[in-house]
Design a protein around this motif. Structure first.
Motif, PDB file in Angstrom:
ATOM      1  N   VAL A 149      73.596 -39.608  58.488  1.00 33.78           N
ATOM      2  CA  VAL A 149      72.377 -40.531  57.650  1.00 33.78           C
ATOM      3  C   VAL A 149      71.669 -39.863  58.461  1.00 33.78           C
ATOM      4  O   VAL A 149      71.219 -39.093  59.307  1.00 33.78           O
ATOM      5  N   HIS A 150      71.318 -38.694  57.011  1.00 28.67           N
ATOM      6  CA  HIS A 150      69.614 -37.977  57.184  1.00 28.67           C
ATOM      7  C   HIS A 150      68.458 -39.314  56.700  1.00 28.67           C
ATOM      8  O   HIS A 150      68.708 -39.836  55.575  1.00 28.67           O
ATOM      9  N   TRP A 151      66.896 -38.810  57.017  1.00 31.02           N
ATOM     10  CA  TRP A 151      66.448 -39.709  57.137  1.00 31.02           C
ATOM     11  C   TRP A 151      65.760 -38.665  56.283  1.00 31.02           C
ATOM     12  O   TRP A 151      64.485 -38.213  56.603  1.00 31.02           O
ATOM     13  N   HIS A 152      66.131 -38.909  55.108  1.00 27.48           N
ATOM     14  CA  HIS A 152      64.641 -37.186  54.782  1.00 27.48           C
ATOM     15  C   HIS A 152      62.927 -37.276  54.144  1.00 27.48           C
ATOM     16  O   HIS A 152      63.253 -38.624  54.075  1.00 27.48           O
ATOM     17  N   GLY A 153      62.934 -36.822  54.830  1.00 25.78           N
ATOM     18  CA  GLY A 153      61.166 -36.643  54.806  1.00 25.78           C
ATOM     19  C   GLY A 153      60.785 -36.935  56.678  1.00 25.78           C
ATOM     20  O   GLY A 153      58.983 -37.909  56.368  1.00 25.78           O
ATOM     21  N   LEU A 154      60.947 -38.448  56.688  1.00 24.10           N
ATOM     22  CA  LEU A 154      60.824 -39.439  58.020  1.00 24.10           C
ATOM     23  C   LEU A 154      60.956 -38.528  58.718  1.00 24.10           C
ATOM     24  O   LEU A 154      62.174 -37.680  58.985  1.00 24.10           O
ATOM     25  N   PHE A 214      62.871 -25.963  47.381  1.00 19.22           N
ATOM     26  CA  PHE A 214      62.995 -25.647  49.552  1.00 19.22           C
ATOM     27  C   PHE A 214      62.476 -27.414  50.189  1.00 19.22           C
ATOM     28  O   PHE A 214      61.464 -27.770  49.700  1.00 19.22           O
ATOM     29  N   HIS A 215      63.190 -27.492  50.782  1.00 13.20           N
ATOM     30  CA  HIS A 215      62.735 -29.174  51.999  1.00 13.20           C
ATOM     31  C   HIS A 215      62.467 -27.909  52.917  1.00 13.20           C
ATOM     32  O   HIS A 215      64.203 -27.683  53.565  1.00 13.20           O
ATOM     33  N   LEU A 216      61.846 -28.857  54.380  1.00 10.11           N
ATOM     34  CA  LEU A 216      62.015 -28.895  55.387  1.00 10.11           C
ATOM     35  C   LEU A 216      61.751 -29.892  55.956  1.00 10.11           C
ATOM     36  O   LEU A 216      61.961 -31.269  55.943  1.00 10.11           O
ATOM     37  N   HIS A 217      62.437 -30.943  57.201  1.00 15.41           N
ATOM     38  CA  HIS A 217      63.134 -31.441  58.304  1.00 15.41           C
ATOM     39  C   HIS A 217      61.701 -31.927  59.360  1.00 15.41           C
ATOM     40  O   HIS A 217      61.005 -31.044  59.223  1.00 15.41           O
ATOM     41  N   GLY A 218      61.750 -33.544  59.312  1.00 13.94           N
ATOM     42  CA  GLY A 218      60.963 -33.954  60.159  1.00 13.94           C
ATOM     43  C   GLY A 218      60.150 -33.373  59.799  1.00 13.94           C
ATOM     44  O   GLY A 218      58.629 -34.129  61.466  1.00 13.94           O
TER      45      GLY A 218
HETATM   46 CU    CU Z   1      65.126 -34.326  54.868  1.00 14.30          CU
END
Ligand code: CU
Ligand code: C2O
Ligand code: CU
Length: 507
Positions: free
Chosen positions: A132-137, A435-439
């Motif tokens: 489970v990835h918490w997209h944007g958090l 484009f998306h960057l985690h964290g």
């Molecule tokens: Cu993400």
């Protein structure tokens, strides 16, 4: 760019229009005229025909099912997500098997507050690994459900993180296992996660509606077919666009009423150029929370895959017939056969009731976003596509960042923790890539297209930004936690084929 249109013969003998993108190199000159030529080799594996009997439209929009908090400790949200198959009847007389969280499509709503500690147990009952990835958090890297941390079939793991003050916004969660993300999401796994502030400036009298927009492709027998070669190339678009899992549902509004809509694009690859017939909307928030002040009078909003917005919709005082939230045509440079770039798709009908409500005024100031300032480091990323059979499903193209495909064992970029950086993302391909960057959340500074640079008109927190074909986007970003973070294209077919890199944040 050179976009050629030509006619091809579909598998069922029907004629479809294919919009080709000019970057195809050795593509033959497209034939024209009324006689359909033989099928092009590039479309040897076309998407299945649209089922004739449509899904049932016009049902009242249902609220998302909320994930129940099992904790009795204040400030702790504890729950279980079960990754499992679940069947539902979509087309009359057939049954559709989805891959789900808790047997729900979309997954249950996670509704939490800033400051909360979130403890979610994942039980993987699928026959393949998931996360489970918490997209944007802004969660620690080891809690982020990245491809580095798979949960094996039959296994369970606990995700735990605390939501910092200032993180109020509209997020989502979805699987992120190596190479398998695209399929798990198009089979149904994605859910909304709202982080609320105890001091939300938007008046509570403005009713909230949560809208999760997803794509579904059904074969005639009601099954969800695998990706085709074209899907792996363009990103999959379904033959139905759903809102909260429903086909063209109906939302009600009172004349004069204002509503706050939080909208998530949970599709693998569909660009949603959202417009509400006969109305403008006011943008108040993006991925990571509220804007400084409302941006009123918008005729349309482009929501790329994975993006979220918060808008205020105000109904006119006189009752109106057939108000529709629709996705207008948008050309993202794909070689699509589904007609998505040329068709307007109704998503949701808005019915006026007879009881008028007075509009509630919005405050002029929503969120004290400060400009991140002057970066002390800079990075440049290049998106490109090339010919090659390396992709999954025998795709004709490969999608690259800095000329490479994803390798979980490689570190592509390094940043210092808490250092402000400028990232320039240049798209040298003929297709848009979000484009998306985690964290963390970033601020877009400018966008350059056809030699024209546009400064971003307002400050906004984002974790995903569309980089249109041949566009360059400049953003400012700070990572506040040590460890490895993913960055990638959020067309999930591109991500799963390796249009992704690893950033290591160091001391
Ligand atoms: Cu993400
Ligand atoms: Cu929404 Cu790396 O993901
Ligand atoms: Cu892409």
């Amino acid at each position: 760019m050179d976009r050629r249109r030509f006619i091809i013969l579909g598998s069922a003998g029907s004629v479809a229009v294919l919009t080709g993108c000019g970057g195809g190199g050795g593509a033959a000159t497209p034939p024209t005229g009324t006689t359909p030529p033989p099928a092009s080799p590039a479309v040897s594996n076309p998407p299945p025909a649209t089922p004739v009997s449509p899904l049932t439209a016009g049902q009242p929009l249902t609220d998302l099912v909320r994930l129940t908090n099992t904790s009795t400790t204040p400030g702790v949200f504890a729950a279980t997500l079960v990754a499992q198959r679940a069947s539902k009847s979509m087309l009359p007389g057939t049954s559709t098997e989805f891959w789900t969280y808790n047997a729900l499509v979309p997954g249950p709503l996670i509704d939490v507050f800033e400051g909360d500690t979130v403890r979610i147990r994942l039980e993987n009952r699928l026959s393949q690994e998931t996360t489970v990835h918490w997209h944007g958090l802004p969660v620690p890297p080891d809690q982020d459900g990245s491809p580095m941390d798979p949960v094996a079939p039959g296994a369970t793991r606990l995700y735990e993180f605390t939501l910092p003050v200032g993180s109020a916004g509209t997020y989502w969660y979805h699987p992120h296992p190596h190479e398998l993300t695209a399929e798990q999401v198009f089979r149904g796994m994605a859910g909304l996660l709202v982080v609320r502030s105890r001091t939300d400036p938007v008046p509570a009298a403005i009713e909230e509606r949560l809208l999760v927009i997803s794509d579904l492709r059904l074969a005639l027998d009601g099954t969800i077919p695998a990706n085709t070669t074209m899907d792996w190339q363009n990103g999959r678009e379904g033959n139905y666009v759903l809102v909260n899992g429903q086909y063209r549902p109906v939302l009600t509004i009172n004349p004069g009423q204002s509503q706050r809509w939080r909208i998530l694009n949970a599709t693998n690859a569909r660009y949603l150029r959202l417009a509400l017939t006969g109305h403008t909307v006011t943008l108040i928030g993006t991925d990571g929370g509220l804007l400084r002040s409302p941006v009123p009078g918008l005729d349309e909003i482009l929501l790329a895959p994975a993006e979220r917005v918060e808008v205020i919709v105000t109904a006119s005082l006189s009752s109106q017939a057939s108000v529709v939230l629709q996705a207008l045509p948008y050309d993202r440079g794909d070689m699509g056969m589904m007609g998505s770039s040329s068709t307007t798709i109704p998503l949701l009908r808005v019915d006026y009731t007879s009881a008028a409500t007075a509009a509630v005024a919005l405050p002029g100031a929503l969120n004290a976003i400060a400009d991140l300032g002057v970066p002390t480091q800079s990075k440049r990323l290049v998106f490109s596509s090339g010919m090659g059979m390396g992709g999954m499903g025998g795709g004709m193209m490969s999608f690259l960042i800095d000329g490479k495909t994803f390798d979980p064992a490689r570190i592509d970029l390094t940043s210092r923790v808490n250092e402000l950086e400028q990232w320039t993302i240049e798209n040298r391909s003929g297709m848009d890539h979000p484009f998306h960057l985690h964290g963390t959340q970033f601020q877009v500074a400018s966008r350059t297209r056809n030699g024209v640079t546009t400064t971003e008109p307002y400050l906004a927190w984002r974790d995903t930004v569309n980089v249109a074909a041949f566009e360059t986007v400049v953003l400012k970003v700070v990572q506040h936690q040590l460890g490895k973070r993913m960055y990638h294209c959020h067309i999930l077919e591109h991500e799963s084929q390796g249009m992704m890199g690893v950033l290591e944040v160091v001391d």
